[in-house]
Design a protein around this motif. Sequence first.
Motif, PDB file in Angstrom:
ATOM      1  N   ALA A  11       7.389  -1.165  12.454  1.00  0.00           N
ATOM      2  CA  ALA A  11       5.840  -0.449  12.671  1.00  0.00           C
ATOM      3  C   ALA A  11       5.850   0.476  14.743  1.00  0.00           C
ATOM      4  N   SER A  12       4.579   0.693  14.093  1.00  0.00           N
ATOM      5  CA  SER A  12       4.447   1.616  15.660  1.00  0.00           C
ATOM      6  C   SER A  12       3.117   2.352  15.703  1.00  0.00           C
ATOM      7  N   GLY A  13       2.267   2.681  16.826  1.00  0.00           N
ATOM      8  CA  GLY A  13       0.942   2.956  16.821  1.00  0.00           C
ATOM      9  C   GLY A  13      -0.345   2.011  17.117  1.00  0.00           C
ATOM     10  N   TYR A  14       0.071   0.579  16.933  1.00  0.00           N
ATOM     11  CA  TYR A  14      -0.955  -0.243  17.098  1.00  0.00           C
ATOM     12  C   TYR A  14      -0.206  -1.181  18.492  1.00  0.00           C
ATOM     13  N   THR A  15      -1.614  -1.757  19.262  1.00  0.00           N
ATOM     14  CA  THR A  15      -1.045  -2.599  19.822  1.00  0.00           C
ATOM     15  C   THR A  15      -1.149  -3.884  20.008  1.00  0.00           C
ATOM     16  N   ASP A  16      -1.678  -4.769  18.801  1.00  0.00           N
ATOM     17  CA  ASP A  16      -1.796  -5.537  18.787  1.00  0.00           C
ATOM     18  C   ASP A  16      -1.038  -6.037  17.504  1.00  0.00           C
ATOM     19  N   SER A  17       0.626  -6.871  17.837  1.00  0.00           N
ATOM     20  CA  SER A  17       0.812  -7.085  16.776  1.00  0.00           C
ATOM     21  C   SER A  17       0.894  -8.525  15.324  1.00  0.00           C
ATOM     22  N   ARG A  18      -0.352  -8.856  16.404  1.00  0.00           N
ATOM     23  CA  ARG A  18      -0.873  -9.060  14.890  1.00  0.00           C
ATOM     24  C   ARG A  18      -1.331  -9.132  13.682  1.00  0.00           C
ATOM     25  N   TYR A  19      -0.484  -8.141  13.367  1.00  0.00           N
ATOM     26  CA  TYR A  19      -0.839  -7.795  12.052  1.00  0.00           C
ATOM     27  C   TYR A  19      -0.611  -8.653  11.020  1.00  0.00           C
ATOM     28  N   CYS A  20      -1.408  -8.433   9.813  1.00  0.00           N
ATOM     29  CA  CYS A  20      -1.173  -9.178   8.438  1.00  0.00           C
ATOM     30  C   CYS A  20      -0.477  -7.785   7.582  1.00  0.00           C
ATOM     31  N   MET A  21       0.926  -8.487   7.573  1.00  0.00           N
ATOM     32  CA  MET A  21       1.751  -7.392   6.896  1.00  0.00           C
ATOM     33  C   MET A  21       2.823  -8.297   5.199  1.00  0.00           C
ATOM     34  N   GLY A  22       2.846  -7.024   4.118  1.00  0.00           N
ATOM     35  CA  GLY A  22       3.423  -7.818   3.091  1.00  0.00           C
ATOM     36  C   GLY A  22       4.290  -6.618   2.731  1.00  0.00           C
ATOM     37  N   TRP A  23       5.109  -7.250   1.733  1.00  0.00           N
ATOM     38  CA  TRP A  23       5.975  -6.728   1.246  1.00  0.00           C
ATOM     39  C   TRP A  23       5.732  -5.824  -0.553  1.00  0.00           C
ATOM     40  N   PHE A  24       6.399  -4.826  -0.877  1.00  0.00           N
ATOM     41  CA  PHE A  24       5.466  -4.555  -2.347  1.00  0.00           C
ATOM     42  C   PHE A  24       6.664  -4.118  -2.739  1.00  0.00           C
ATOM     43  N   ARG A  25       7.016  -4.214  -4.558  1.00  0.00           N
ATOM     44  CA  ARG A  25       7.844  -2.906  -4.647  1.00  0.00           C
ATOM     45  C   ARG A  25       7.064  -2.658  -5.995  1.00  0.00           C
ATOM     46  N   GLN A  26       7.903  -1.464  -6.841  1.00  0.00           N
ATOM     47  CA  GLN A  26       7.248  -0.701  -7.840  1.00  0.00           C
ATOM     48  C   GLN A  26       8.548  -0.342  -8.804  1.00  0.00           C
ATOM     49  N   ALA A  27       8.669  -0.705  -9.791  1.00  0.00           N
ATOM     50  CA  ALA A  27       9.504  -0.337 -10.252  1.00  0.00           C
ATOM     51  C   ALA A  27       9.355   1.062 -11.244  1.00  0.00           C
ATOM     52  N   PRO A  28       9.861   1.833 -12.044  1.00  0.00           N
ATOM     53  CA  PRO A  28       9.348   2.850 -12.815  1.00  0.00           C
ATOM     54  C   PRO A  28       8.902   2.755 -14.221  1.00  0.00           C
ATOM     55  N   GLY A  29       7.737   3.487 -14.085  1.00  0.00           N
ATOM     56  CA  GLY A  29       7.231   2.726 -15.804  1.00  0.00           C
ATOM     57  C   GLY A  29       6.354   0.978 -14.961  1.00  0.00           C
ATOM     58  N   SER A  30       6.187   0.911 -14.366  1.00  0.00           N
ATOM     59  CA  SER A  30       5.758  -0.684 -13.935  1.00  0.00           C
ATOM     60  C   SER A  30       4.330  -0.403 -13.092  1.00  0.00           C
ATOM     61  N   GLU A  31       3.354  -1.347 -13.235  1.00  0.00           N
ATOM     62  CA  GLU A  31       2.832  -1.593 -12.036  1.00  0.00           C
ATOM     63  C   GLU A  31       3.223  -1.987 -10.207  1.00  0.00           C
ATOM     64  N   ARG A  32       2.191  -1.909  -9.431  1.00  0.00           N
ATOM     65  CA  ARG A  32       2.913  -2.349  -8.390  1.00  0.00           C
ATOM     66  C   ARG A  32       2.741  -4.207  -8.099  1.00  0.00           C
ATOM     67  N   GLU A  33       3.827  -4.235  -7.499  1.00  0.00           N
ATOM     68  CA  GLU A  33       3.545  -5.878  -7.480  1.00  0.00           C
ATOM     69  C   GLU A  33       4.013  -6.625  -5.766  1.00  0.00           C
ATOM     70  N   GLY A  34       3.375  -6.983  -5.898  1.00  0.00           N
ATOM     71  CA  GLY A  34       3.474  -7.734  -4.296  1.00  0.00           C
ATOM     72  C   GLY A  34       4.273  -8.725  -4.247  1.00  0.00           C
ATOM     73  N   VAL A  35       5.617  -8.411  -3.632  1.00  0.00           N
ATOM     74  CA  VAL A  35       6.599  -9.579  -3.082  1.00  0.00           C
ATOM     75  C   VAL A  35       6.076 -10.321  -2.542  1.00  0.00           C
ATOM     76  N   ALA A  36       5.741 -10.321  -1.198  1.00  0.00           N
ATOM     77  CA  ALA A  36       5.665 -11.930  -0.009  1.00  0.00           C
ATOM     78  C   ALA A  36       5.268 -10.426   1.115  1.00  0.00           C
ATOM     79  N   ALA A  37       4.276 -11.664   1.697  1.00  0.00           N
ATOM     80  CA  ALA A  37       3.593 -11.445   2.985  1.00  0.00           C
ATOM     81  C   ALA A  37       3.587 -12.350   4.037  1.00  0.00           C
ATOM     82  N   ILE A  38       3.272 -11.865   5.309  1.00  0.00           N
ATOM     83  CA  ILE A  38       2.780 -12.658   6.374  1.00  0.00           C
ATOM     84  C   ILE A  38       1.458 -12.246   6.860  1.00  0.00           C
TER      85      ILE A  38
END
Length: 125
Positions: A24-51
């Motif tokens: 990540a770049s472009g922000y000064t506050d490292s305490r961003y909320c972040m997450g991982w998502f995934r999307q398979a062909p023909g499927s909805e986007r799915e939330g995998v994990a978050a911090i």
Amino acid sequence: QVQLVESGGGSVQAGGSLRLSCAASGYTDSRYCMGWFRQAPGSEREGVAAIDRDGSTSYADSVKGRFTISKDNAKNTLYLQMNSLKPEDTAMYYCAADLWVTPGLGTRGEEYNYWGQGTQVTVSS
């Protein structure tokens, strides 16, 4: 402007492991909320994990016990350690970030304004 760049995707056999990174770049506050998502062909986007800003994590039921999300604030990098991979984990994986995410909704894509371009993960049986 916040920029997110994923890396670490690839092709592995079932049972294998991969570690995804999101620089990540472009922000000064490292305490961003972040997450991982995934999307398979023909499927909805799915939330995998978050911090969240305080380091609390949440996971989709489908990956609990296999995936681990972590963040190195000094390096402004988000990680996703993926173990015991299954063919159904095959998807494009995206990281996302925002300064504020509604508590308990970290794996909801609508909570995030900043997204990376994605990295492909392919798991063969």
